[in-house]
Design an enzyme around this catalytic site. Structure first.
Site, short mmCIF file in Angstrom:
data_model
loop_
_atom_site.label_atom_id
_atom_site.label_comp_id
_atom_site.label_asym_id
_atom_site.label_seq_id
_atom_site.Cartn_x
_atom_site.Cartn_y
_atom_site.Cartn_z
NE ARG A 1 -18.59 2.69 -0.24
CZ ARG A 1 -18.61 3.77 -1.03
NH1 ARG A 1 -19.26 3.70 -2.20
NH2 ARG A 1 -18.00 4.88 -0.67
CE LYS B 1 -19.83 3.68 4.92
NZ LYS B 1 -18.58 3.04 5.37
CG HIS C 1 -13.05 -2.24 1.95
ND1 HIS C 1 -13.97 -1.35 1.42
CD2 HIS C 1 -11.95 -1.52 2.23
CE1 HIS C 1 -13.43 -0.15 1.38
NE2 HIS C 1 -12.20 -0.22 1.86
NE ARG D 1 -14.80 1.83 -1.72
CZ ARG D 1 -15.27 2.73 -2.56
NH1 ARG D 1 -15.59 2.39 -3.80
NH2 ARG D 1 -15.43 3.99 -2.19
CG HIS E 1 -13.43 7.57 -1.84
ND1 HIS E 1 -12.77 6.51 -2.43
CD2 HIS E 1 -13.74 7.17 -0.58
CE1 HIS E 1 -12.68 5.51 -1.57
NE2 HIS E 1 -13.26 5.88 -0.44
CE1 TYR F 1 -8.06 1.71 1.45
CE2 TYR F 1 -9.54 3.16 0.26
CZ TYR F 1 -9.32 2.21 1.23
OH TYR F 1 -10.37 1.79 1.99
#
Length: 322
Positions: A162, A189, A270, A273, A296, A305
């Site tokens: 990120r 995050k 972004h 990523r 994630h 994605y």
């Protein structure tokens, strides 16, 4: 809501004040700085609207909230923005000890109607897949700025980082090994408590797009020994002491995209990523391997994605004889 000081004897007063101050600091840190700024901005917008239309903002009535979000929808605000504003209004009321008007059934029905009318799909920026990244890197030369941008693009892409993770990297967080770079991400995050995680970035097969060599070259040229890895660079090629901002990352991506003949409006920080995840999926990487790199914790976000990258892999339409 901050802790209030209760009456106590003079002997313990100073200590109690210190504890209250510390407790309030910890409470404020329960949310990230960006989240707090977003709440403050949203609340300021709502209170300004209430003042303009002669409504009470705290506590606000359900009818006031309904009029407010109807105004936002009518003025073309994205549903994601309206949803965040609703959340901010709710947080402000809860913090002040009031029941949130956003939980009212009429407010919920109106919000559902707005979502059905305007849709909830987000207009995401385009993923910078491997071919895009190669084109961006090909535009860079040997200036100090170019060397920094090359390292930033390649590490951001290969690490699936990120913007916030890129700009908070310190030299102390990166180890050069025989296999590549071992990067410790101290906070992100989805890791507000700062448990941290490690990712590996291997050597690239092509020297021009190797993230490891690009990092080594940047550290050598910049002379950075400790602290922030990615910093601002003056027009004269001098490396600044200040850490590059997350908006600075987006500007680098857009500038390099434009230089490569791509539409800069479609790319942002972004994009690196999401581009990694899309490229990895197309190359047949497992969901687990992709998630290990992106960090994630659930498949909900990364699935988008992966599915996009797999659209033409084992595609049924390719087998029907057209």
């Amino acid at each position: 809501m901050e802790i209030a000081l209760k009456q106590t004897n003079a002997v313990t007063m100073e200590r109690v004040e210190q504890l209250i101050q510390k407790a309030n600091e910890y409470t404020r840190k329960s949310k990230s700085d960006n989240t707090i700024k977003a709440y403050q901005s949203d609340w300021a917008h709502f209170t300004a609207w209430c003042e303009q239309y002669g409504q009470e903002s705290l506590p606000a009535s359900p009818e006031t909230v309904m009029l407010y979000i109807t105004t936002l929808a009518d003025e073309g605000y994205k549903t994601s923005t309206i949803n965040r504003r609703i959340s901010s209004i709710s947080k402000a009321h809860q913090s002040a000890g009031y029941k949130s008007p956003t939980r009212n059934e009429k407010v919920r029905e109106l919000w559902n109607g707005i979502k059905r009318t305007h849709g909830t799909a987000q207009q995401a920026k385009k993923a910078a897949v491997i071919d895009d990244v190669r084109r961006m890197v090909d535009t860079l030369g040997d200036t100090t700025l170019d060397i920094r941008d090359r390292a930033l693009l390649l590490i951001g892409f290969a690490g699936a980082l990120r913007r916030s993770e890129l700009v908070t990297l310190n030299v102390e967080d990166i180890q050069i090994t025989d296999d590549g770079l071992t990067i410790t991400i101290r906070k992100s995050k989805t890791d507000q408590e700062g448990e941290g995680r490690k990712i590996g970035i291997p050597y690239g097969s092509c020297r021009e797009t190797c993230p490891v060599r690009s990092y080594m070259k940047w550290v050598e040229v910049s002379g950075i020994k400790s602290g922030a890895v990615f910093r601002g660079v003056t027009k004269g090629g001098n490396v600044k002491d200040e850490r590059l901002s997350d908006k600075g990352v987006a500007r680098v991506v857009k500038r390099c995209a434009e230089a490569a003949g791509l539409d800069p409006a479609q790319y942002a920080g972004h994009s690196l990523r999401s581009g990694f995840a899309t490229t990895a999926a197309r190359a047949g990487a497992s969901d687990r391997a992709i998630m290990r790199q992106t960090g994630h914790k659930s498949r909900v976000m990364v699935d988008r994605y992966i599915q996009e990258g797999s659209l033409f892999r084992d595609n049924a339409a390719a087998k029907i004889g057209l």
